[in-house]
Scaffold this motif. Structure first.
Motif, PDB file in Angstrom:
ATOM      1  N   ARG A   1      -0.865   2.594   4.399  1.00  0.00           N
ATOM      2  CA  ARG A   1      -0.431   2.156   5.728  1.00  0.00           C
ATOM      3  C   ARG A   1       0.560   3.186   6.244  1.00  0.00           C
ATOM      4  NH1 ARG A   1       3.930  -2.406   7.460  1.00  0.00           N
ATOM      5  NH2 ARG A   1       3.553  -2.312   9.718  1.00  0.00           N
ATOM      6  N   LEU A   2       0.219   3.781   7.403  1.00  0.00           N
ATOM      7  CA  LEU A   2       1.092   4.802   7.961  1.00  0.00           C
ATOM      8  C   LEU A   2       2.236   4.210   8.760  1.00  0.00           C
ATOM      9  CD1 LEU A   2      -1.431   7.565   9.108  1.00  0.00           C
ATOM     10  CD2 LEU A   2      -0.424   7.138   6.871  1.00  0.00           C
TER      11      LEU A   2
ATOM     12  N   LEU B   1       0.848  -1.194   0.000  1.00  0.00           N
ATOM     13  CA  LEU B   1       0.000   0.000   0.000  1.00  0.00           C
ATOM     14  C   LEU B   1       0.887   1.249   0.000  1.00  0.00           C
ATOM     15  CD1 LEU B   1      -2.680  -0.883   2.717  1.00  0.00           C
ATOM     16  CD2 LEU B   1      -2.944  -0.989   0.223  1.00  0.00           C
ATOM     17  N   PRO B   2       0.348   2.402  -0.451  1.00  0.00           N
ATOM     18  CA  PRO B   2       1.094   3.652  -0.308  1.00  0.00           C
ATOM     19  C   PRO B   2       1.508   3.874   1.143  1.00  0.00           C
ATOM     20  CG  PRO B   2      -0.799   3.993  -1.739  1.00  0.00           C
ATOM     21  CD  PRO B   2      -0.941   2.605  -1.176  1.00  0.00           C
ATOM     22  N   ASN B   3       2.735   4.373   1.319  1.00  0.00           N
ATOM     23  CA  ASN B   3       3.195   4.646   2.681  1.00  0.00           C
ATOM     24  C   ASN B   3       2.817   6.074   3.079  1.00  0.00           C
ATOM     25  OD1 ASN B   3       5.004   6.269   1.327  1.00  0.00           O
ATOM     26  ND2 ASN B   3       6.790   4.967   1.701  1.00  0.00           N
ATOM     27  N   ARG B   4       3.334   6.517   4.222  1.00  0.00           N
ATOM     28  CA  ARG B   4       2.960   7.834   4.735  1.00  0.00           C
ATOM     29  C   ARG B   4       3.314   8.944   3.730  1.00  0.00           C
ATOM     30  NH1 ARG B   4       1.954  10.127   9.708  1.00  0.00           N
ATOM     31  NH2 ARG B   4       2.259   8.123  10.732  1.00  0.00           N
ATOM     32  N   ARG B   5       4.496   8.820   3.103  1.00  0.00           N
ATOM     33  CA  ARG B   5       4.937   9.857   2.159  1.00  0.00           C
ATOM     34  C   ARG B   5       3.971  10.008   0.987  1.00  0.00           C
ATOM     35  NH1 ARG B   5      10.816   9.763  -0.895  1.00  0.00           N
ATOM     36  NH2 ARG B   5      10.361  11.378  -2.445  1.00  0.00           N
ATOM     37  N   LEU B   6       3.618   8.875   0.356  1.00  0.00           N
ATOM     38  CA  LEU B   6       2.714   8.934  -0.782  1.00  0.00           C
ATOM     39  C   LEU B   6       1.302   9.312  -0.337  1.00  0.00           C
ATOM     40  CD1 LEU B   6       2.307   8.610  -3.786  1.00  0.00           C
ATOM     41  CD2 LEU B   6       2.011   6.140  -3.444  1.00  0.00           C
ATOM     42  N   PHE B   7       0.922   8.837   0.850  1.00  0.00           N
ATOM     43  CA  PHE B   7      -0.396   9.179   1.382  1.00  0.00           C
ATOM     44  C   PHE B   7      -0.548  10.691   1.530  1.00  0.00           C
ATOM     45  CE2 PHE B   7      -2.186  10.575   5.505  1.00  0.00           C
ATOM     46  CZ  PHE B   7      -3.543  10.461   5.218  1.00  0.00           C
ATOM     47  N   LEU B   8       0.454  11.351   2.088  1.00  0.00           N
ATOM     48  CA  LEU B   8       0.376  12.797   2.290  1.00  0.00           C
ATOM     49  C   LEU B   8       0.297  13.521   0.939  1.00  0.00           C
ATOM     50  CD1 LEU B   8       3.019  13.197   5.137  1.00  0.00           C
ATOM     51  CD2 LEU B   8       0.528  13.391   5.339  1.00  0.00           C
ATOM     52  N   ASP B   9       1.040  13.023  -0.062  1.00  0.00           N
ATOM     53  CA  ASP B   9       0.985  13.636  -1.384  1.00  0.00           C
ATOM     54  C   ASP B   9      -0.397  13.452  -2.005  1.00  0.00           C
ATOM     55  OD1 ASP B   9       2.442  14.820  -3.770  1.00  0.00           O
ATOM     56  OD2 ASP B   9       1.746  12.917  -4.625  1.00  0.00           O
TER      57      ASP B   9
ATOM     58  N   GLY C   1       3.100   0.498  11.644  1.00  0.00           N
ATOM     59  CA  GLY C   1       2.509  -0.334  12.684  1.00  0.00           C
ATOM     60  C   GLY C   1       1.208  -0.952  12.202  1.00  0.00           C
ATOM     61  N   ASP C   2       0.127  -0.771  12.972  1.00  0.00           N
ATOM     62  CA  ASP C   2      -1.165  -1.319  12.570  1.00  0.00           C
ATOM     63  C   ASP C   2      -2.140  -0.205  12.215  1.00  0.00           C
ATOM     64  OD1 ASP C   2      -1.509  -0.236  15.037  1.00  0.00           O
ATOM     65  OD2 ASP C   2      -2.394  -2.000  15.984  1.00  0.00           O
ATOM     66  N   GLU C   3      -1.597   0.946  11.748  1.00  0.00           N
ATOM     67  CA  GLU C   3      -2.433   2.081  11.390  1.00  0.00           C
ATOM     68  C   GLU C   3      -2.597   2.174   9.871  1.00  0.00           C
ATOM     69  OE1 GLU C   3      -1.789   5.286  15.002  1.00  0.00           O
ATOM     70  OE2 GLU C   3      -0.651   5.536  13.151  1.00  0.00           O
ATOM     71  N   PHE C   4      -3.827   2.294   9.420  1.00  0.00           N
ATOM     72  CA  PHE C   4      -4.168   2.440   8.011  1.00  0.00           C
ATOM     73  C   PHE C   4      -4.996   3.704   7.832  1.00  0.00           C
ATOM     74  CE2 PHE C   4      -3.432  -2.021   8.678  1.00  0.00           C
ATOM     75  CZ  PHE C   4      -2.825  -2.471   7.520  1.00  0.00           C
ATOM     76  N   THR C   5      -4.980   4.223   6.614  1.00  0.00           N
ATOM     77  CA  THR C   5      -5.838   5.367   6.270  1.00  0.00           C
ATOM     78  C   THR C   5      -6.546   5.061   4.964  1.00  0.00           C
ATOM     79  OG1 THR C   5      -4.057   6.473   5.071  1.00  0.00           O
ATOM     80  CG2 THR C   5      -4.364   7.077   7.391  1.00  0.00           C
ATOM     81  N   VAL C   6      -7.711   5.697   4.813  1.00  0.00           N
ATOM     82  CA  VAL C   6      -8.466   5.605   3.561  1.00  0.00           C
ATOM     83  C   VAL C   6      -8.879   7.014   3.164  1.00  0.00           C
ATOM     84  CG1 VAL C   6     -10.513   4.719   2.403  1.00  0.00           C
ATOM     85  CG2 VAL C   6      -9.317   3.290   4.090  1.00  0.00           C
ATOM     86  N   ILE C   7      -8.603   7.369   1.889  1.00  0.00           N
ATOM     87  CA  ILE C   7      -9.062   8.653   1.350  1.00  0.00           C
ATOM     88  C   ILE C   7     -10.212   8.359   0.395  1.00  0.00           C
ATOM     89  CG2 ILE C   7      -8.442  10.731   0.041  1.00  0.00           C
ATOM     90  CD1 ILE C   7      -5.501  10.153   0.727  1.00  0.00           C
ATOM     91  N   LEU C   8     -11.405   8.810   0.761  1.00  0.00           N
ATOM     92  CA  LEU C   8     -12.568   8.701  -0.111  1.00  0.00           C
ATOM     93  C   LEU C   8     -12.725  10.057  -0.789  1.00  0.00           C
ATOM     94  CD1 LEU C   8     -15.034   6.833   2.315  1.00  0.00           C
ATOM     95  CD2 LEU C   8     -13.459   5.849   0.637  1.00  0.00           C
ATOM     96  N   ALA C   9     -12.332  10.142  -2.036  1.00  0.00           N
ATOM     97  CA  ALA C   9     -12.209  11.442  -2.700  1.00  0.00           C
ATOM     98  C   ALA C   9     -13.385  11.741  -3.610  1.00  0.00           C
ATOM     99  CB  ALA C   9     -10.901  11.483  -3.505  1.00  0.00           C
ATOM    100  N   GLU C  10     -13.518  13.028  -3.934  1.00  0.00           N
ATOM    101  CA  GLU C  10     -14.471  13.533  -4.912  1.00  0.00           C
ATOM    102  C   GLU C  10     -15.887  13.006  -4.651  1.00  0.00           C
ATOM    103  OE1 GLU C  10     -12.867  14.148  -9.015  1.00  0.00           O
ATOM    104  OE2 GLU C  10     -11.351  12.715  -8.335  1.00  0.00           O
ATOM    105  N   LEU C  11     -16.371  13.192  -3.424  1.00  0.00           N
ATOM    106  CA  LEU C  11     -17.723  12.777  -3.037  1.00  0.00           C
ATOM    107  C   LEU C  11     -18.703  13.915  -3.297  1.00  0.00           C
ATOM    108  CD1 LEU C  11     -16.847  11.171   0.412  1.00  0.00           C
ATOM    109  CD2 LEU C  11     -17.122   9.991  -1.772  1.00  0.00           C
ATOM    110  N   THR C  12     -19.854  13.540  -3.850  1.00  0.00           N
ATOM    111  CA  THR C  12     -20.891  14.557  -4.057  1.00  0.00           C
ATOM    112  C   THR C  12     -21.698  14.767  -2.776  1.00  0.00           C
ATOM    113  OG1 THR C  12     -22.362  12.847  -4.926  1.00  0.00           O
ATOM    114  CG2 THR C  12     -21.073  14.118  -6.518  1.00  0.00           C
ATOM    115  N   ASP C  13     -21.705  13.745  -1.901  1.00  0.00           N
ATOM    116  CA  ASP C  13     -22.313  13.878  -0.571  1.00  0.00           C
ATOM    117  C   ASP C  13     -21.597  12.926   0.365  1.00  0.00           C
ATOM    118  OD1 ASP C  13     -23.654  11.222  -0.525  1.00  0.00           O
ATOM    119  OD2 ASP C  13     -24.822  12.100  -2.185  1.00  0.00           O
ATOM    120  N   THR C  14     -21.917  12.949   1.627  1.00  0.00           N
ATOM    121  CA  THR C  14     -21.206  12.127   2.627  1.00  0.00           C
ATOM    122  C   THR C  14     -22.034  10.939   3.102  1.00  0.00           C
ATOM    123  OG1 THR C  14     -22.035  13.558   4.394  1.00  0.00           O
ATOM    124  CG2 THR C  14     -19.866  14.108   3.427  1.00  0.00           C
ATOM    125  N   ASN C  15     -23.117  10.644   2.423  1.00  0.00           N
ATOM    126  CA  ASN C  15     -24.019   9.599   2.905  1.00  0.00           C
ATOM    127  C   ASN C  15     -23.399   8.211   2.872  1.00  0.00           C
ATOM    128  OD1 ASN C  15     -26.057  11.460   3.378  1.00  0.00           O
ATOM    129  ND2 ASN C  15     -26.876  11.285   1.294  1.00  0.00           N
TER     130      ASN C  15
END
Length: 554
Positions: A446-447, A377-385, A449-463
């Protein structure tokens, strides 16, 4: 007088009917007899000529030489020279005079036989015009002693000597490729064959060598002479050497070289082209370079390339092409346009190197710098970009973005109990499960350890954010089977929304992280939203799920 002498009347007939003009003069320089040819030659009657002297029919230059020539006749008894007679009409007549001193009845006379050489002089003039105006050098040399007898101005300029200097020199003095012995043998060979055409070198007066192309004709006139036309081919030789050098570079170059004509059809390729592409020259000549196309570049890419070639006559860049066996390869390519004098395209010269290994190495280095080696998975560096890019896109399009922070519950216990190898396998499987819950356009990272992040992008709503979070919680609490051991974990998720919770990446990360710790405090295996405005979401997701045993032995 000899008894065999012809009768006087016969001599008189021969005198009168001779084709050449004949003048008989006394020693005072008066005409005392002329024949009919002399009258025709000068335009004067016999009576008129007998009242005249040679100076009366000579041009001024010839007239000035009469005393000198008359003295020579008295001394030697004969003389041959050229003069110019002036016809009664004013026409100039070049002549060759053959004069002999004769004695008759105790008196001395001069017998002048004149020959009109107008035609010969015209030919000599034509010869001199041709010889002197030709851009080629010309000289005449004696076959007997190799002495230079004549040379035109072009050869004087070519060799650096004046004509007078050359007339005191021999072939050996200018010949630089042959020894005197070799030149002597060459002279004999030309005399036998009558003609030769060869290349050699002459030495300039200043010492440097001149590449010469010589055409030699041998004539037996004047005891044997050589007529030699020479051409300075130094520039041509340099050009040939440059072409030979270019050809050797072309063939020896490790870079592939491909040349096309104005219609972009291949006219030549070098051996390196075959090495890189697998195509032999006869397989590509006459075809278009797009036969190598990989399909990885867009039409816009090639459109921009041709615009650059048209405006700048040059293009440089990287692209992917396909070898004969179908394998893709990366190349670093430079294309230059060669134009004609009128500016039209003559050739395209493409030089490229195979940089496939370099690209793979760069990709590997980039991947190692931007991807987690355990989960891919993308690491912290790519995640921030990625997060920064997605926020900018959402800002431009006035869209929403959700950031999920996920922490695996009970992972430390499993890692401590079963070791890092099992822990890494669990992380990899958890990453696969999280990825299965999002779109291809979303980012799972994956940032550490056992920490993951998900970016849900370009949402028209948050439902749909809560639904994604619930799906992730569901897949994470399913049992993991690793090395014949069944184990169970869960996840704690925190969610922050752009732009409601934060307007920049740093603040959004902080809010999501805080929400994730709120999930931990609520008993884990749940999702908390940072936003106070999403009451329904927050309450629903904030309800703790039933805790489950995190390790189950099979």
């Amino acid at each position: 007088m000899s008894t065999n002498s012809p009768p006087a009347e016969i001599c008189k007939l021969a005198f009168d009917y001779a084709a050449d003009p004949i003048f008989l003069l006394d020693m005072s320089g008066n005409f005392i007899e002329v024949n009919q040819a002399a009258c025709d030659h000068t335009g004067y009657s016999r009576e008129e000529l007998l009242q005249m002297r040679p100076g009366d029919i000579d041009d001024p230059e010839s007239r000035a030489l009469i005393p000198e020539r008359f003295a020579q006749i008295k001394k030697d008894g004969q003389a041959t020279f050229e003069a110019v007679h002036i016809h009664r009409s004013g026409r100039r007549i070049p002549v060759e005079m053959h004069i002999r001193l004769i004695e008759r009845d105790g008196k001395s006379y001069t017998l002048n036989i004149c020959r009109d050489i107008s035609e010969r002089k015209l030919k000599e003039l034509e010869y001199q015009t041709i010889v002197q105006t030709t851009t080629d050098g010309f000289w005449i040399a004696s076959a007997q002693d190799a002495r230079i007898l004549d040379a035109n101005e072009a050869y004087c300029r070519m060799i650096g000597y004046s004509r007078d200097e050359l007339l005191s020199m021999h072939i050996f003095d200018v010949e630089a490729s042959e020894s005197p012995e070799e030149t002597a043998a060459h002279i004999q060979a030309v005399m036998a064959s009558k003609h030769d055409f060869f290349e050699t070198q002459h030495r300039h007066k200043q010492g440097h060598l001149i590449q010469i192309e010589a055409s030699v004709t041998y004539s037996e006139l004047r005891g044997g002479v050589f007529f030699v036309f020479v051409r300075d081919i130094s520039a041509r030789k340099r050009h040939e050497e440059e072409l030979a050098l270019a050809a050797s570079v072309f063939n020896a170059s490790s870079a592939s070289i491909l040349i096309t004509d104005a219609d972009n059809r291949i006219v030549s390729v070098n051996p390196a082209f075959t090495t890189i592409t697998g195509y032999e020259p006869d397989e590509v000549i006459g075809r278009m370079p797009n036969m190598l196309s990989s399909g990885k570049q867009s039409k816009a890419f090639y459109h921009d390339m041709w615009l650059s070639l048209k405006s700048d006559r040059h293009w440089h860049g990287e692209l992917w092409n396909r070898r004969k066996d179908g394998e893709l390869y990366a190349e670093q390519l430079t294309i230059n346009v060669i134009v004609n004098r009128d500016g039209s395209v003559h050739r395209h010269v493409a030089i490229f190197s195979d940089i496939t290994e370099k690209k793979h190495a760069e990709d590997l280095m980039w991947r190692q710098a931007n991807y987690d080696t355990v989960t891919n998975l993308p690491n912290r560096r790519l995640f921030l970009d990625r997060l920064d890019q997605e926020i900018r896109k959402c800002r431009r399009a006035t869209l929403f973005l959700a950031l999920l922070f996920i922490d695996l519950d009970y992972f430390k216990e499993i890692n401590d109990t079963y070791g890092h190898d099992v822990g890494d396998q669990l992380l990899a499987e958890a990453a696969r499960r999280i990825n299965s819950c999002v779109r291809n356009s979303d980012t799972v990272a994956r940032l550490g350890g056992d920490e993951f992040t998900v970016i849900l992008a370009e949402l028209t709503d948050t439902n749909k954010v809560e639904m994604v979070a619930d799906n992730i919680l569901d897949v994470l609490e399913q049992p993991f089977h690793i090395n014949e051991v069944s184990m169970q974990i869960s996840g704690s998720i925190g969610v922050a929304l752009y732009p409601g919770d934060a307007s920049d990446a740093g603040e959004l990360i902080t809010q999501a992280d805080n929400a994730m710790y709120a999930s931990k405090r609520r008993g884990r295996n749940c999702c908390c939203f940072h936003s106070c405005n999403l009451g329904k979401m927050n309450r629903a997701a904030g309800q703790p799920r039933a805790r489950k045993s995190h390790i189950v032995e099979q």
